[in-house]
Design a protein around this motif. Structure first.
Motif, PDB file in Angstrom:
ATOM      1  N   ALA A 189      16.337  20.708  -1.435  1.00  0.00           N
ATOM      2  CA  ALA A 189      16.216  19.491  -1.665  1.00  0.00           C
ATOM      3  C   ALA A 189      15.355  18.266  -0.832  1.00  0.00           C
ATOM      4  CB  ALA A 189      17.359  18.695  -1.710  1.00  0.00           C
ATOM      5  N   LEU A 190      14.859  18.939   0.329  1.00  0.00           N
ATOM      6  CA  LEU A 190      14.233  18.187   1.297  1.00  0.00           C
ATOM      7  C   LEU A 190      12.678  18.632   1.204  1.00  0.00           C
ATOM      8  CD1 LEU A 190      16.518  17.543   4.268  1.00  0.00           C
ATOM      9  CD2 LEU A 190      15.949  15.988   2.321  1.00  0.00           C
ATOM     10  N   GLN A 191      12.415  19.579   0.470  1.00  0.00           N
ATOM     11  CA  GLN A 191      10.812  20.436   0.540  1.00  0.00           C
ATOM     12  C   GLN A 191       9.987  19.294  -0.677  1.00  0.00           C
ATOM     13  OE1 GLN A 191      11.096  24.339  -0.467  1.00  0.00           O
ATOM     14  NE2 GLN A 191      12.080  24.887   1.286  1.00  0.00           N
ATOM     15  N   CYS A 192       9.059  19.206   0.009  1.00  0.00           N
ATOM     16  CA  CYS A 192       7.975  18.132  -0.842  1.00  0.00           C
ATOM     17  C   CYS A 192       6.632  18.537  -0.662  1.00  0.00           C
ATOM     18  CB  CYS A 192       8.165  16.712  -0.214  1.00  0.00           C
ATOM     19  SG  CYS A 192       7.053  15.602  -0.955  1.00  0.00           S
ATOM     20  N   LEU A 193       5.835  18.615  -1.834  1.00  0.00           N
ATOM     21  CA  LEU A 193       4.380  18.976  -1.833  1.00  0.00           C
ATOM     22  C   LEU A 193       3.486  17.775  -1.398  1.00  0.00           C
ATOM     23  CD1 LEU A 193       2.375  21.046  -2.702  1.00  0.00           C
ATOM     24  CD2 LEU A 193       2.222  20.025  -5.020  1.00  0.00           C
ATOM     25  N   THR A 194       2.971  18.062  -0.518  1.00  0.00           N
ATOM     26  CA  THR A 194       1.792  16.865  -0.028  1.00  0.00           C
ATOM     27  C   THR A 194       0.394  17.155  -0.343  1.00  0.00           C
ATOM     28  OG1 THR A 194       3.098  16.467   1.915  1.00  0.00           O
ATOM     29  CG2 THR A 194       0.922  15.613   1.955  1.00  0.00           C
ATOM     30  N   VAL A 195      -0.047  16.261  -1.299  1.00  0.00           N
ATOM     31  CA  VAL A 195      -1.435  16.591  -1.666  1.00  0.00           C
ATOM     32  C   VAL A 195      -2.470  15.295  -0.934  1.00  0.00           C
ATOM     33  CG1 VAL A 195      -2.985  16.111  -3.718  1.00  0.00           C
ATOM     34  CG2 VAL A 195      -0.717  16.865  -3.833  1.00  0.00           C
ATOM     35  N   LEU A 196      -3.561  16.044  -0.385  1.00  0.00           N
ATOM     36  CA  LEU A 196      -4.522  15.355   0.407  1.00  0.00           C
ATOM     37  C   LEU A 196      -5.621  15.196  -0.427  1.00  0.00           C
ATOM     38  CD1 LEU A 196      -4.147  16.949   3.862  1.00  0.00           C
ATOM     39  CD2 LEU A 196      -2.943  14.867   3.087  1.00  0.00           C
ATOM     40  N   ALA A 197      -6.100  13.828  -0.767  1.00  0.00           N
ATOM     41  CA  ALA A 197      -7.166  13.695  -1.630  1.00  0.00           C
ATOM     42  C   ALA A 197      -8.095  12.889  -1.007  1.00  0.00           C
ATOM     43  CB  ALA A 197      -6.847  13.063  -3.015  1.00  0.00           C
ATOM     44  N   ASP A 198      -9.318  13.638  -0.647  1.00  0.00           N
ATOM     45  CA  ASP A 198     -10.504  12.910  -0.182  1.00  0.00           C
ATOM     46  C   ASP A 198     -11.359  12.338  -1.044  1.00  0.00           C
ATOM     47  OD1 ASP A 198     -12.240  11.892   1.920  1.00  0.00           O
ATOM     48  OD2 ASP A 198     -13.301  13.674   2.071  1.00  0.00           O
ATOM     49  N   GLY A 199     -11.794  10.964  -1.036  1.00  0.00           N
ATOM     50  CA  GLY A 199     -12.623  10.540  -2.127  1.00  0.00           C
ATOM     51  C   GLY A 199     -11.655  10.285  -3.374  1.00  0.00           C
ATOM     52  N   LEU A 200     -10.336   9.959  -3.272  1.00  0.00           N
ATOM     53  CA  LEU A 200      -9.706   9.718  -4.166  1.00  0.00           C
ATOM     54  C   LEU A 200     -10.000   9.110  -5.611  1.00  0.00           C
ATOM     55  CD1 LEU A 200      -6.655  10.267  -5.379  1.00  0.00           C
ATOM     56  CD2 LEU A 200      -6.009   8.175  -4.378  1.00  0.00           C
TER      57      LEU A 200
ATOM     58  N   GLY B  50      -4.401   9.664  -0.007  1.00  0.00           N
ATOM     59  CA  GLY B  50      -5.610   9.539  -0.414  1.00  0.00           C
ATOM     60  C   GLY B  50      -6.808   8.790   0.374  1.00  0.00           C
ATOM     61  N   ALA B  51      -7.872   9.178   0.629  1.00  0.00           N
ATOM     62  CA  ALA B  51      -8.776   8.395   1.373  1.00  0.00           C
ATOM     63  C   ALA B  51      -9.676   7.652   0.363  1.00  0.00           C
ATOM     64  CB  ALA B  51      -9.666   9.326   2.069  1.00  0.00           C
ATOM     65  N   VAL B  52     -10.027   6.633   0.476  1.00  0.00           N
ATOM     66  CA  VAL B  52     -11.045   5.624  -0.348  1.00  0.00           C
ATOM     67  C   VAL B  52     -11.919   4.951   0.516  1.00  0.00           C
ATOM     68  CG1 VAL B  52      -9.451   5.606  -2.351  1.00  0.00           C
ATOM     69  CG2 VAL B  52      -9.250   3.989  -0.787  1.00  0.00           C
ATOM     70  N   SER B  53     -12.978   4.499   0.093  1.00  0.00           N
ATOM     71  CA  SER B  53     -13.946   3.857   0.821  1.00  0.00           C
ATOM     72  C   SER B  53     -13.761   2.419   0.630  1.00  0.00           C
ATOM     73  CB  SER B  53     -15.617   3.857   0.200  1.00  0.00           C
ATOM     74  OG  SER B  53     -15.535   3.653  -1.033  1.00  0.00           O
ATOM     75  N   ASP B  54     -12.956   1.628  -0.269  1.00  0.00           N
ATOM     76  CA  ASP B  54     -12.537   0.319  -0.519  1.00  0.00           C
ATOM     77  C   ASP B  54     -11.256   0.516  -0.932  1.00  0.00           C
ATOM     78  OD1 ASP B  54     -12.336  -2.189  -0.810  1.00  0.00           O
ATOM     79  OD2 ASP B  54     -13.606  -2.399  -2.486  1.00  0.00           O
ATOM     80  N   ALA B  55     -10.125  -0.114  -0.534  1.00  0.00           N
ATOM     81  CA  ALA B  55      -8.767   0.180  -0.984  1.00  0.00           C
ATOM     82  C   ALA B  55      -8.274  -1.089  -1.560  1.00  0.00           C
ATOM     83  CB  ALA B  55      -7.815   0.651  -0.023  1.00  0.00           C
ATOM     84  N   THR B  56      -9.066  -2.299  -1.785  1.00  0.00           N
ATOM     85  CA  THR B  56      -8.732  -3.482  -2.265  1.00  0.00           C
ATOM     86  C   THR B  56      -8.062  -3.646  -3.580  1.00  0.00           C
ATOM     87  OG1 THR B  56     -10.933  -3.857  -3.233  1.00  0.00           O
ATOM     88  CG2 THR B  56     -10.357  -4.869  -1.031  1.00  0.00           C
ATOM     89  N   TRP B  57      -8.577  -2.374  -4.464  1.00  0.00           N
ATOM     90  CA  TRP B  57      -7.815  -2.139  -5.881  1.00  0.00           C
ATOM     91  C   TRP B  57      -6.331  -1.682  -5.823  1.00  0.00           C
ATOM     92  CZ3 TRP B  57      -6.533   2.827  -6.804  1.00  0.00           C
ATOM     93  CH2 TRP B  57      -7.209   3.714  -6.088  1.00  0.00           C
ATOM     94  N   ALA B  58      -6.182  -1.027  -4.584  1.00  0.00           N
ATOM     95  CA  ALA B  58      -4.925  -0.408  -4.341  1.00  0.00           C
ATOM     96  C   ALA B  58      -3.811  -1.173  -3.557  1.00  0.00           C
ATOM     97  CB  ALA B  58      -5.104   0.753  -3.626  1.00  0.00           C
ATOM     98  N   ALA B  59      -4.157  -2.234  -2.989  1.00  0.00           N
ATOM     99  CA  ALA B  59      -3.616  -3.141  -2.221  1.00  0.00           C
ATOM    100  C   ALA B  59      -2.388  -4.051  -3.008  1.00  0.00           C
ATOM    101  CB  ALA B  59      -4.299  -4.161  -1.294  1.00  0.00           C
ATOM    102  N   GLY B  60      -1.165  -4.066  -2.768  1.00  0.00           N
ATOM    103  CA  GLY B  60      -0.416  -4.608  -3.428  1.00  0.00           C
ATOM    104  C   GLY B  60       0.141  -4.193  -4.751  1.00  0.00           C
ATOM    105  N   VAL B  61      -0.049  -2.748  -4.987  1.00  0.00           N
ATOM    106  CA  VAL B  61       0.610  -1.988  -6.164  1.00  0.00           C
ATOM    107  C   VAL B  61       1.921  -1.448  -5.568  1.00  0.00           C
ATOM    108  CG1 VAL B  61       0.309   0.182  -7.340  1.00  0.00           C
ATOM    109  CG2 VAL B  61      -1.717  -1.435  -7.019  1.00  0.00           C
ATOM    110  N   PRO B  62       2.859  -1.811  -6.331  1.00  0.00           N
ATOM    111  CA  PRO B  62       4.193  -1.274  -6.066  1.00  0.00           C
ATOM    112  C   PRO B  62       4.104   0.320  -5.726  1.00  0.00           C
ATOM    113  CG  PRO B  62       4.385  -2.722  -7.771  1.00  0.00           C
ATOM    114  CD  PRO B  62       3.055  -2.589  -7.694  1.00  0.00           C
TER     115      PRO B  62
END
Length: 101
Positions: A39-50, A79-91
């Motif tokens: 129940a506590l196991q979780c898959l972690t996805v790392l996405a460079d240049g999401l 996820g790593a992005v160059s500019d995260a302004t589009w993601a800021a404030g997203v619930p």
């Protein structure tokens, strides 16, 4: 419908990330630590240049899907992005700004 070989780079990245987020941890064969309850196991996805090679609608849809799937608790996305302004404030999304200095 179209075959995958006709899709561009952004469409292929979008499709691959969406499939990973929708399927979750149960589709991958991996050695799981026995000391962690299932129940506590979780898959972690790392996405460079999401957001690489994606238009604004694709990246917004991908972020909404990621937030929804991560809320369920069986998958995490970093996820790593160059500019995260589009993601800021997203619930459901947390933006961390890193600087080199």
């Amino acid at each position: 419908r179209t075959t995958l070989r006709r899709l561009g780079d952004g469409e292929l990245r979008y499709t691959a990330l969406a499939l990973v987020l929708l399927t979750g941890p149960g589709v991958l064969e991996a050695d799981v630590p026995g000391e962690v309850p299932a129940a506590l196991q979780c898959l972690t996805v790392l996405a460079d240049g999401l957001d690489r090679a994606q238009d604004p609608a694709q990246r917004a849809a991908l972020l909404a899907l990621a937030a929804r799937m991560c809320e369920r608790g069986h998958i995490r996305l970093v996820g790593a992005v160059s500019d995260a302004t589009w993601a800021a404030g997203v619930p459901g999304a947390t933006v961390v700004h890193l600087r080199r200095d």
